[in-house]
Design a protein around this motif. Structure first.
Motif, short mmCIF file in Angstrom:
data_model
loop_
_atom_site.label_atom_id
_atom_site.label_comp_id
_atom_site.label_asym_id
_atom_site.label_seq_id
_atom_site.Cartn_x
_atom_site.Cartn_y
_atom_site.Cartn_z
N ASP A 50 57.32 64.27 28.31
CA ASP A 50 57.44 62.85 27.91
C ASP A 50 58.59 62.12 28.58
OD1 ASP A 50 55.27 63.12 26.13
OD2 ASP A 50 56.59 63.88 24.57
N GLU A 51 59.31 62.76 29.48
CA GLU A 51 60.42 62.08 30.17
C GLU A 51 60.02 61.78 31.61
OE1 GLU A 51 65.01 62.80 31.66
OE2 GLU A 51 64.13 64.15 30.17
N PRO A 52 59.93 60.50 31.99
CA PRO A 52 59.60 60.16 33.38
C PRO A 52 60.71 60.66 34.32
CG PRO A 52 59.36 58.25 31.94
CD PRO A 52 60.08 59.30 31.15
N LEU A 53 60.32 61.35 35.38
CA LEU A 53 61.29 61.84 36.34
C LEU A 53 61.75 60.72 37.26
CD1 LEU A 53 59.76 65.29 37.37
CD2 LEU A 53 61.36 64.77 35.52
N GLU A 54 62.97 60.85 37.74
CA GLU A 54 63.51 59.85 38.67
C GLU A 54 62.99 60.12 40.07
OE1 GLU A 54 67.70 59.89 38.51
OE2 GLU A 54 67.84 59.25 36.40
N PRO A 55 62.66 59.07 40.82
CA PRO A 55 62.20 59.27 42.20
C PRO A 55 63.28 59.96 43.03
CG PRO A 55 61.72 57.04 41.45
CD PRO A 55 62.61 57.64 40.42
N ALA A 56 62.85 60.84 43.92
CA ALA A 56 63.80 61.51 44.82
C ALA A 56 64.22 60.53 45.91
CB ALA A 56 63.16 62.74 45.43
N PRO A 57 65.49 60.53 46.27
CA PRO A 57 65.97 59.54 47.25
C PRO A 57 65.55 59.84 48.67
CG PRO A 57 67.75 61.02 46.60
CD PRO A 57 66.57 61.37 45.74
N ASN A 58 65.12 61.08 48.96
CA ASN A 58 64.83 61.46 50.35
C ASN A 58 63.35 61.72 50.59
OD1 ASN A 58 64.84 63.66 48.69
ND2 ASN A 58 65.70 65.08 50.21
N ALA A 59 62.48 60.98 49.88
CA ALA A 59 61.04 61.16 50.09
C ALA A 59 60.67 60.79 51.53
CB ALA A 59 60.26 60.31 49.10
N ARG A 60 59.77 61.58 52.09
CA ARG A 60 59.36 61.34 53.48
C ARG A 60 58.31 60.25 53.55
NH1 ARG A 60 58.73 67.85 54.45
NH2 ARG A 60 60.96 68.35 54.21
N LEU A 61 58.08 59.79 54.75
CA LEU A 61 57.12 58.71 54.96
C LEU A 61 55.72 59.15 54.52
CD1 LEU A 61 56.73 55.85 56.14
CD2 LEU A 61 56.14 56.95 58.32
N GLY A 62 55.08 58.31 53.71
CA GLY A 62 53.72 58.57 53.27
C GLY A 62 53.60 59.43 52.03
N GLU A 63 54.70 59.93 51.49
CA GLU A 63 54.65 60.76 50.29
C GLU A 63 55.55 60.16 49.23
OE1 GLU A 63 56.20 64.57 51.48
OE2 GLU A 63 58.27 63.97 51.06
N ARG A 64 55.39 60.66 48.02
CA ARG A 64 56.27 60.28 46.92
C ARG A 64 56.80 61.56 46.29
NH1 ARG A 64 54.37 55.55 43.12
NH2 ARG A 64 56.64 55.43 43.00
N ALA A 65 58.05 61.52 45.84
CA ALA A 65 58.69 62.72 45.29
C ALA A 65 59.56 62.33 44.11
CB ALA A 65 59.51 63.42 46.37
N TRP A 66 59.70 63.29 43.19
CA TRP A 66 60.50 63.07 41.97
C TRP A 66 61.42 64.27 41.75
CZ3 TRP A 66 55.48 62.06 42.78
CH2 TRP A 66 55.03 60.73 42.60
N ARG A 67 62.63 64.00 41.29
CA ARG A 67 63.60 65.06 41.04
C ARG A 67 63.40 65.65 39.65
NH1 ARG A 67 69.52 62.91 42.06
NH2 ARG A 67 68.75 61.36 40.61
N TRP A 68 63.41 66.97 39.57
CA TRP A 68 63.33 67.66 38.27
C TRP A 68 64.47 68.67 38.19
CZ3 TRP A 68 59.95 72.34 36.76
CH2 TRP A 68 60.09 72.58 35.38
N LEU A 69 65.30 68.50 37.19
CA LEU A 69 66.45 69.38 36.97
C LEU A 69 66.33 70.02 35.59
CD1 LEU A 69 69.22 66.88 38.19
CD2 LEU A 69 67.88 68.48 39.57
N PRO A 70 65.64 71.16 35.47
CA PRO A 70 65.55 71.80 34.15
C PRO A 70 66.93 72.10 33.59
CG PRO A 70 64.08 72.86 35.75
CD PRO A 70 64.96 71.93 36.52
N GLY A 71 67.08 71.86 32.30
CA GLY A 71 68.37 72.08 31.65
C GLY A 71 68.52 73.51 31.18
N PHE A 72 69.23 73.69 30.05
CA PHE A 72 69.48 75.02 29.51
C PHE A 72 68.33 75.43 28.59
CE2 PHE A 72 73.63 73.62 30.83
CZ PHE A 72 74.26 74.77 31.26
N TYR A 73 67.18 75.66 29.18
CA TYR A 73 66.05 76.09 28.37
C TYR A 73 65.16 77.00 29.19
CZ TYR A 73 63.69 72.17 30.76
OH TYR A 73 63.19 71.30 31.69
N ALA A 74 64.39 77.83 28.50
CA ALA A 74 63.44 78.72 29.15
C ALA A 74 62.17 78.74 28.31
CB ALA A 74 64.02 80.13 29.28
N GLY A 75 61.03 78.70 28.99
CA GLY A 75 59.76 78.67 28.30
C GLY A 75 58.76 77.84 29.07
N GLU A 76 57.69 77.45 28.40
CA GLU A 76 56.63 76.69 29.05
C GLU A 76 56.82 75.20 28.82
OE1 GLU A 76 51.95 76.32 28.30
OE2 GLU A 76 52.62 78.35 28.80
N VAL A 77 56.70 74.42 29.90
CA VAL A 77 56.94 72.98 29.84
C VAL A 77 55.66 72.25 30.24
CG1 VAL A 77 58.38 71.08 30.68
CG2 VAL A 77 59.34 73.37 30.49
#
Length: 514
Positions: A50-77
């Motif tokens: 439910d948390e929108p990821l922030e766009p990655a600043p270094n996306a290449r031409l023609g693609e879109r990318a988002w940064r994901w930084l998992p925190g202190f958790y383990a399991g299925e997301v």
């Protein structure tokens, strides 16, 4: 659809791409750094728990990318790729513990042991999930939300089917009608006709009817009514779902807004609240619309009776609606775990609670002569998240999970307090003899396995040793609990603890040494 790009400092072993659900994509690790990449450039957003990821600043031409930084958790997301507001793909991402900790097998063993002791100690609000059960009366608002979100769409569809073909019941009534509108009579009609002079004159020629009197007949009438036992029961269930939705909107908004501060060790709820609020508002709107459609406005009262349940069970559409609504509102997280999932606590908190459960079990086994109860003795004057207390022959042992040590005595020097700011140690063991002689030890759990991290964590052991007081007594010993104290073996010796008043102790599930 989405590719995975690792960034500098990320551990090896990450997957190259994520696969759509129901398949699970593994290889992610907590505190990792990833970019989820759409090479086609058509996806508008990626949402993880439910948390929108922030766009990655270094996306290449023609693609879109988002940064994901998992925190202190383990399991299925859970994750989604969206175009506009529509989810075009869903994913299940598996996050493993930081390899500098004890590993996934050990973490799973801790979760299983916690679950066997008390499922409530396992659950939290982190994005990672684990399987839960459906027994006992334990509940929390986030469990209520997830069950409502998961089952509300099926409940609404089932209500639509009921609205299209509602169950009706036949109602026998009597009605006063003029002679030209009578089509059916019974004994009651005859009896009332014989008592009415105007009607009697009509039936027996020669009798004179009273002036101005019109012959009327009391005749039976059978009509259909939607105010049936089945509709009353289903209306009660739908109204309960609506009340639950409105309650969650108030409660969860308060919890989310109270948790809007950035934390290095917990995921912020505030970032996930807009999406969850949108879900609740949509469920509230749709339930309100259906309760305004027949048969529900014709129901005089909402009630669940044995007759209503029998009638519901006899109709497939009603039975389906009842089943979906019950799953959305049911309580309980204990018992055997099934396909239903719920959010976990962060890994470090799971370790803290597991240490409490393991130490409490060791105390109960070692001191089986004491009568143990799962409660905090009132005369200790302490607030704690959980406790076990054993007492016999004038001796009492109490183990507490995260007891509060307020700043200064606050008018109650018989209880715990801190000479500096308020403190909340992870685990405290209190040993009392004859209600007078009191000693207590403090245990601080740190889910770390690097020597530098262990030595840094010893700072908290020093602080607790020097600042905490209980009934005027100083701490008898302050011990650091860690998965691998062998990296600093000097901390684990009795000599070190006796000399310095602090030390270390290894704490790990049996699977790690078996």
């Amino acid at each position: 659809m989405l590719r995975v790009r690792t960034t500098s400092g990320n551990p090896e072993g990450a997957p190259e791409r994520v696969v759509p659900a129901p398949e699970v994509t593994g290889g992610f690790r907590e505190i990792g750094r990833y970019e989820l990449v759409d090479p086609t450039g058509t996806v508008d957003a990626v949402v993880v728990d439910d948390e929108p990821l922030e766009p990655a600043p270094n996306a290449r031409l023609g693609e879109r990318a988002w940064r994901w930084l998992p925190g202190f958790y383990a399991g299925e997301v859970a994750a989604e790729a969206r175009i506009g507001d529509r989810a075009v793909a869903r994913f299940r991402l598996d996050v493993s513990p930081d390899p500098r900790k004890a590993g996934r097998e050990v973490f799973d063993a801790m979760v299983d042991e916690l679950w066997a002791e008390d499922p409530a100690l396992v659950l939290g609000v982190e994005p990672a999930t684990t399987r839960v059960g459906r027994l006992d009366a334990a509940q929390n608002p986030w469990i209520e939300f997830e069950r409502l979100r998961r089952n509300a769409p099926a409940f609404l569809r089932a209500l639509d089917e009921v609205v299209r073909r509602p169950r009706a019941r036949l109602v026998a009534e009597r009605e006063d009608r003029p002679a030209h509108r009578v089509r059916r009579v019974d004994r009651g009609t005859a009896r009332t006709a014989l008592r009415n002079p105007a009607t009697l004159a009509l039936l027996r020629p020669g009798l004179e009817a009273p002036t101005g009197a019109e012959p009327r007949f009391d005749v039976p009438r059978v009509t259909e009514s939607l105010d049936s036992a089945a509709n009353r029961a289903l209306a009660a269930l739908a109204a309960a779902a609506l009340a639950r939705t409105r309650s969650l909107l108030r409660v969860l908004e308060r919890l989310a807004l109270a948790d809007d501060e950035e934390s290095a060790t917990r995921s912020a709820l505030a970032k996930r609240w807009p999406e969850r609020r949108r879900v609740l508002v949509g469920v509230e709107r749709e339930l309100t619309r259906r309760l305004r459609r027949q048969p529900f406005p014709s129901v005089r009262r909402h009630e669940v009776t044995s007759a209503g349940l029998v009638a519901v069970d006899a109709d497939p559409a009603y039975a389906r609606a009842w089943s979906c609504g019950w799953r959305a509102l049911r309580r309980g997280i204990g018992g055997e775990r099934n396909a239903e999932r719920h959010w976990l606590s962060p890994t470090w908190e799971v370790y803290e609670r597991w240490c409490f459960v393991r130490m409490a079990r060791e105390l109960r086994d070692e001191h089986a002569e004491l009568a143990w109860t799962r409660s905090v003795p009132r005369d200790l004057h302490v607030n704690a998240d959980a406790a076990w207390s054993g007492e016999a022959n004038g001796r009492r042992l109490t183990i507490l999970l995260q007891p509060r040590f307020p700043s200064l005595p606050s008018g109650c020097e018989a209880g715990p307090w801190s000479i500096s700011k308020s403190r909340i140690p992870d685990i405290v063991v209190v040993d009392e003899a004859d209600g007078r002689d009191l000693r207590f030890g403090v245990y601080d759990a740190k889910y770390r396995t690097a020597r530098a991290s262990l030595m840094d964590a010893m700072a908290s052991a020093h602080i607790y040793r020097d600042s905490l007081r209980w009934a005027g007594q100083r701490v008898d010993g302050s011990v650091l609990l860690t998965p691998d104290v062998a990296l600093a073996p000097e901390l684990a010796t009795t000599e070190y603890l006796d000399r310095h008043g602090c030390g270390g102790r290894p704490m790990l599930p049996d699977v790690a040494t078996g």
